[in-house]
Structure formats: structure tokens, C-alpha cells
Design an enzyme around this catalytic site. Structure first.
Site, PDB file in Angstrom:
ATOM      1  N   CYS A  11       6.821  -3.432   1.293  1.00 23.95           N
ATOM      2  CA  CYS A  11       6.700  -3.690   2.681  1.00 23.95           C
ATOM      3  C   CYS A  11       5.167  -4.296   2.704  1.00 23.95           C
ATOM      4  O   CYS A  11       4.834  -4.916   1.583  1.00 23.95           O
ATOM      5  CB  CYS A  11       6.604  -2.289   3.517  1.00 23.95           C
ATOM      6  N   ASN A  14       2.227  -1.114   1.601  1.00 27.22           N
ATOM      7  CA  ASN A  14       2.940  -0.007   0.401  1.00 27.22           C
ATOM      8  C   ASN A  14       2.054   1.326   0.860  1.00 27.22           C
ATOM      9  O   ASN A  14       1.745   1.922   0.071  1.00 27.22           O
ATOM     10  CB  ASN A  14       2.584  -0.477  -0.753  1.00 27.22           C
ATOM     11  N   CYS A  16       3.383   3.005   4.082  1.00 30.25           N
ATOM     12  CA  CYS A  16       4.355   3.598   5.067  1.00 30.25           C
ATOM     13  C   CYS A  16       5.682   3.503   4.694  1.00 30.25           C
ATOM     14  O   CYS A  16       6.368   4.375   4.160  1.00 30.25           O
ATOM     15  CB  CYS A  16       4.138   3.186   6.592  1.00 30.25           C
ATOM     16  N   ARG A  17       6.452   2.312   4.842  1.00 28.09           N
ATOM     17  CA  ARG A  17       7.887   1.980   4.757  1.00 28.09           C
ATOM     18  C   ARG A  17       8.316   2.004   3.359  1.00 28.09           C
ATOM     19  O   ARG A  17       9.318   2.664   3.023  1.00 28.09           O
ATOM     20  CB  ARG A  17       8.252   0.850   5.635  1.00 28.09           C
ATOM     21  N   SER A  18       7.776   1.180   2.510  1.00 30.43           N
ATOM     22  CA  SER A  18       8.419   1.249   0.998  1.00 30.43           C
ATOM     23  C   SER A  18       8.087   2.498   0.236  1.00 30.43           C
ATOM     24  O   SER A  18       8.803   2.957  -0.436  1.00 30.43           O
ATOM     25  CB  SER A  18       7.685  -0.030   0.389  1.00 30.43           C
ATOM     26  N   ASP A 128       7.495  -1.075  11.513  1.00 31.37           N
ATOM     27  CA  ASP A 128       6.418  -0.568  10.992  1.00 31.37           C
ATOM     28  C   ASP A 128       5.630   0.200  11.897  1.00 31.37           C
ATOM     29  O   ASP A 128       5.281   0.172  12.954  1.00 31.37           O
ATOM     30  CB  ASP A 128       5.328  -1.718  10.562  1.00 31.37           C
TER      31      ASP A 128
END
Length: 165
Positions: A11, A14, A16-18, A128
């Protein structure tokens, strides 16, 4: 790396999402007893958070669902193409940023969006949650969890991994 299937989630920062995708994939792999088959990591296309743990709100959300996030943020680098079989990005922007670093078609063929594995195979962006409220983190968890589990099912089937112990 090894003879394992090596997966990198990417993401922007690095945090939140990933890291969530990383943690959910590790959790699902451990739950299914498939640890010997996979190696999982995450990275961001932006280096500003390198060395940090996942965002506290993302960690809290994941923890409320029984998933711990252990990743430490790092930036995606060209060498990652040589280390990973699958480079799973969260949105179009990160897809473009990663693709720009690809050396050849082999590298480009490793890149795809996580939501190509949601129940609708929508290929949409994973939103996000960073600038939103806690509901954004819950929504992110739901979308990423669905897509990660579908992706793992695909990999198990594609690689004929025996899940009967």
C-alpha cells in the site's frame, strides 16, 4: 527466499492496508496449518513510515477480530521483484508506482490488485482508512479479510496444496 510461495502486500505507507493484509494472510495460513508453504511480507511505495509498526487504529481493529499485526513498515524496492512470486497492491496508485519499478514483463505479471479476489472479483481499490474514522478501519478489515481468504483458497487450489492433515 525459499521454496515457499512468497507474497508481498503493498500500500502507500505500509501502516494500514498492507500490514492488515499481511497479518490476515499469516493468520489464515496458521489457522489452516499451511505455514510451511508460504512466506508473507508487506511494504509501502512511500518511505515516510519506514521502521514504524502498523497504525494503532488498524492494530486495534485487527486485534478486536483476533488478528495481531506484527509487521514493521518498509519501502518497496526493485529487488522485491526477485524475492516475491506475488505482489499484491491495494489500489491503482500503488499499482502504477510498483509497475514503474518493474524491469520486464515477468515482474509486471506478478502485480495485481487485492480486490481482484473479493467475492465479486471487482478489482476495485481497497479504500485507505487513514484519514477516516474507526468505521473506515472496520470496512477495510472486512474487504481485506474477504479478499485475502479468497486469494489463499486460490493459491491452495492452484498449487495443489494438501490441506488434509
Amino acid at each position: 527466499m525459499s521454496n515457499k510461495i512468497n507474497i508481498l502486500f503493498v500500500c502507500l505507507g505500509n501502516i494500514c492496508r498492507s500490514p492488515l493484509a499481511d497479518g490476515l494472510m499469516v493468520h489464515a495460513i496458521e489457522q489452516r496449518g499451511l505455514d510451511i508453504y508460504f512466506s508473507i511480507d508487506s511494504a509501502g511505495t512511500y518511505a515516510g513510515h519506514a521502521g514504524n509498526r502498523a497504525d494503532e487504529r488498524m492494530r486495534r481493529t485487527a486485534s478486536s477480530h483476533g488478528v495481531e499485526l506484527h509487521s514493521i513498515a518498509r519501502q518497496f524496492v526493485k529487488a522485491d521483484f526477485d524475492l516475491f512470486d506475488h505482489i499484491v497492491v491495494m489500489d491503482d496508485s500503488n499499482y502504477s508506482n510498483v509497475e514503474r519499478l518493474a524491469k520486464n514483463d515477468n515482474d509486471r505479471n506478478k502485480i495485481f490488485k487485492l480486490r481482484s479476489y473479493d467475492n465479486q472479483q471487482s478489482n476495485k481499490d481497497v479504500d485507505d482508512p487513514y484519514y477516516g474514522g474507526m468505521q473506515g478501519f472496520e470496512n477495510c478489515f472486512s474487504v481485506v479479510n474477504e479478499s485475502v481468504n479468497n486469494f489463499l483458497d486460490f493459491l491452495v487450489h492452484e498449487n495443489q496444496i494438501n490441506t488434509n492433515k
